[in-house]
Design an enzyme around this catalytic site. Structure first.
Site, PDB file in Angstrom:
ATOM      1  N   HIS A 553      57.465  16.047  63.584  1.00  0.00           N
ATOM      2  CA  HIS A 553      57.479  16.162  64.700  1.00  0.00           C
ATOM      3  C   HIS A 553      57.513  17.554  65.377  1.00  0.00           C
ATOM      4  O   HIS A 553      58.322  17.993  66.157  1.00  0.00           O
ATOM      5  CB  HIS A 553      58.737  15.302  65.343  1.00  0.00           C
ATOM      6  CG  HIS A 553      58.880  13.875  65.069  1.00  0.00           C
ATOM      7  ND1 HIS A 553      60.131  13.162  65.028  1.00  0.00           N
ATOM      8  CD2 HIS A 553      57.870  13.087  64.740  1.00  0.00           C
ATOM      9  CE1 HIS A 553      59.898  12.069  64.654  1.00  0.00           C
ATOM     10  NE2 HIS A 553      58.505  11.677  64.328  1.00  0.00           N
ATOM     11  N   PRO A 554      56.560  18.309  65.052  1.00  0.00           N
ATOM     12  CA  PRO A 554      56.375  19.744  65.499  1.00  0.00           C
ATOM     13  C   PRO A 554      56.125  19.697  66.885  1.00  0.00           C
ATOM     14  O   PRO A 554      55.283  19.269  67.273  1.00  0.00           O
ATOM     15  CB  PRO A 554      55.535  20.253  64.603  1.00  0.00           C
ATOM     16  CG  PRO A 554      54.211  19.284  64.264  1.00  0.00           C
ATOM     17  CD  PRO A 554      55.404  18.024  64.008  1.00  0.00           C
TER      18      PRO A 554
END
Length: 641
Positions: A553-554
């Site tokens: 989930h960057p």
């Protein structure tokens, strides 16, 4: 796609009126009857093969429609004789991921705008993309995945950690775990309170609802009739039920809707699926848009840099099938390449921290120190147990008979393990009672793996993981070379802050508390990893450093705001630039509390509205003749690189 048009995909010609659709199986099945003979089982197995061929053919053909349309336009414009110019559009979108697909759909709806969508990957014809549990394959498949890795992480024992990102139509929505989580009201109110009016929860909720087709029906929190189908898995599982009951035993309530009135609690996840098949952004948004003559889609098109005239973005230099190309935008260039590649592209284009650009010999167009900073991601730590009974997916895949049964269930009923999301069940909890909202997320898996490859363990096993929802650590993304093909340096700086370590440690203790309840303990033969010998706080922290991985989930590397490190304003326009916006996960000032795909789709829905509203504003009509002439002149003077 049943208007009777004919197109080729390289393996023959097909009429679009004959196309199969992913949501329409080629066979019928009566769930009240069981196959009672060998012949009936053979018929069912043939149905599986037909289903797989239909999936392959549908993905290939629908994508081929857009690909051929673009290929023809590229050739026709390239033949126009203007040096260095391939085509002009109103809008150019870089990246056909979750945000890019939404933008392509919404900006072409009226038929008034010419839109070019560039995607570095190929078509979404790999059948594992469309099978929900297929994420276990696509997460390790370089044909649809950039397969980035971090630089060695100092606080993670010097390990490099995989950062998968989709390289295919649909982007990461085509390879992710499908889980649909919006986050918490406070996340968006927090964005607003950081100085971003218009980004509070009440501002964002209408766009979540506009995007959604909730299988349970619409209500005050959910939409019905939107492009993105959100649905339940058809199955329950005794281990998932035991996990939810274990939560109740320690005071964590059941929750049927993590995107409704309250996020807190444990339950079964909903996911972006329709009739048991993945509903990616490409399926939901791009395929309908590809019927429109005003949308051009180029696959295998790698953007090298944004072309500029002074402080205005005018187009994009890219390669398509190995050939240098340029395309020009008369209104705006929209960067939707994601939290890793959007800052990379801006930096390659001379927009970013001056010292980074100068180090690599890139002329500074606009010094913006925040480009590539503020990287945030969810770090996940997992505990694995051996199970007392052979009820796990591990057991299914160790038996030929059970593997065949899994295939039959999916082919005939769109149910069973192949239809499950990345975490059949899970939920949200507070690690300390004084907190006003959940600070950790759990994922429950009725299988186990070391995550080094798609293989499951050769024993009955199940897994429970935890991640801190709002990490305090911050990282960076920086180019390592002026070469667009070179991966950037990704430094998440996991566990940089002691607060992140403390929350992860507390989360692991809750996991063990859940496993010790009577509801779940009856299924536990032994703890496999890290094992009972790992008991003290120091040992558990060491386990986190040795084994924890990202949840993929960057966000945050081109953040929304008005402070010194902000990259885009409240309308997602790049500070100091004209005709340039960033629309993807990189604009999040802080990561949302949960899986990030749903928020990215919301961001793109809201951005499309803002773009179209700005276009209709007084004094902002279609570019005049002088503007078009200036763009043409700059095009001739800017060779492709």
């Amino acid at each position: 796609m049943r208007d009777g048009r004919t197109f080729a995909n390289g393996r023959g010609e097909y009429s679009s009126a004959e196309l199969p659709t992913l949501e329409e199986p080629e066979f019928k099945f009566d769930p009240r009857r069981k196959a009672s003979s060998t012949s009936e089982i053979m018929v069912a197995m043939n149905a599986i093969q037909r289903s797989r061929r239909a999936t392959d053919r549908t993905g290939a053909l629908t994508s081929a429609l857009g690909y051929r349309t673009l290929r023809e336009r590229t050739h026709s414009v390239a033949a126009s004789g203007r040096s260095g110019v391939d085509a002009r559009y109103d809008y150019i979108i870089i990246g056909a991921g979750s945000a890019g697909c939404v933008l392509a759909n919404r900006l072409t709806e009226s038929g008034q705008h010419r839109v070019l969508l560039l995607e570095a990957g190929g078509r979404d014809s790999n059948h594992w993309i469309h099978i929900p549990l297929g994420f276990g394959r696509t997460m390790f498949d370089r044909s649809v995945n950039w397969m980035f890795e971090t630089e060695p992480e100092a606080r993670m024992n010097g390990r490099t950690i995989k950062i998968p990102r989709g390289r295919v139509l649909g982007g990461s929505s085509s390879i992710n775990g499908l889980i649909y989580i919006r986050g918490q009201r406070e996340d968006y109110d927090g964005w607003r309170d950081l100085g971003n009016p218009g980004w509070g929860y009440e501002d964002c909720l209408p766009y979540f609802k506009r995007a959604e087709h909730q299988a349970r029906g619409g209500d005050e929190w959910h939409g019905s009739g939107g492009p993105l189908c959100v649905s339940d898995v058809k199955d329950t599982h005794p281990l998932a039920d035991a996990f939810i009951a274990a939560g109740e035993a320690i005071g964590i309530r059941r929750n049927r809707d993590f995107n409704g009135a309250s996020q807190e609690g444990l339950g079964y996840f909903q996911g972006t699926a329709r009739n048991g098949l993945r509903c990616s952004a490409a399926v939901a948004y791009l395929r309908p848009a590809m019927k429109r003559p005003n949308l051009s889609v180029v696959t295998h098109a790698h953007a090298h840099r944004i072309l500029t005239d002074g402080m205005r973005a005018t187009g994009v230099a890219f390669t398509a099938s190995g050939q240098p190309r340029q395309a020009f935008a008369e209104r705006e260039v929209l960067v939707a390449a994601g939290a890793i590649q959007s800052p990379q592209l801006l930096q390659l284009s001379g927009i970013g921290p001056g010292e980074v650009l100068q180090r690599h010999g890139i002329a500074v167009v606009k010094a913006l120190p925040g480009v590539g900073r503020n990287l945030q991601d969810h770090l996940q730590s997992r505990i694995i147990w051996r199970c007392t009974e052979p009820v796990t997916v591990n057991d299914d895949l160790m038996s030929l008979r059970r593997k065949l049964a899994i295939g039959l269930r999916f082919a005939l009923q769109r149910s069973g393990p192949l239809s499950w999301y990345a975490g059949l069940a899970g939920g949200f909890a507070r690690t300390r009672p004084e907190l006003d909202r959940p600070d950790v997320q759990f994922h429950f898996f009725p299988y186990s793996t070391d995550r080094t490859d798609p293989s499951l363990h050769r024993f009955s096993g199940f897994t429970l993981s935890v991640c801190k929802l709002r990490p305090d650590s911050r990282g960076t993304v920086e180019i390592k070379s002026p070469d667009p093909a070179a991966a950037p340096a990704i430094r998440p700086n996991f566990l940089e802050r002691e607060s992140d370590i403390a929350t992860m440690l507390a989360g692991l203790k809750i996991i063990r508390e859940l496993a010790a309840t009577p509801a779940l303990a009856r299924w536990v033969s032994a703890e496999y990893d890290p094992g009972p010998a790992c008991s003290g706080d120091d040992q558990l922290v060491d386990f986190i450093r040795r084994k924890a991985m990202t949840v993929y989930h960057p966000v945050g590397t081109c953040k929304l705001g008005a402070d010194a490190d902000a990259v885009v304003d409240g309308s997602l326009r790049v500070h100091g630039m004209q005709g340039l916006r960033v629309v993807d996960a990189s604009i999040m000032p802080t990561v949302t509390s949960g899986n990030t795909n749903a928020p990215v789709i919301m961001i793109a829905e809201k951005a499309a509205d803002m773009i179209l509203q700005a276009e209709r504003a007084p004094g902002n009509l279609a570019p005049d003749t002088r503007q078009r002439s200036r763009l043409a002149a700059s095009a001739d003077a800017a060779p492709a690189r």
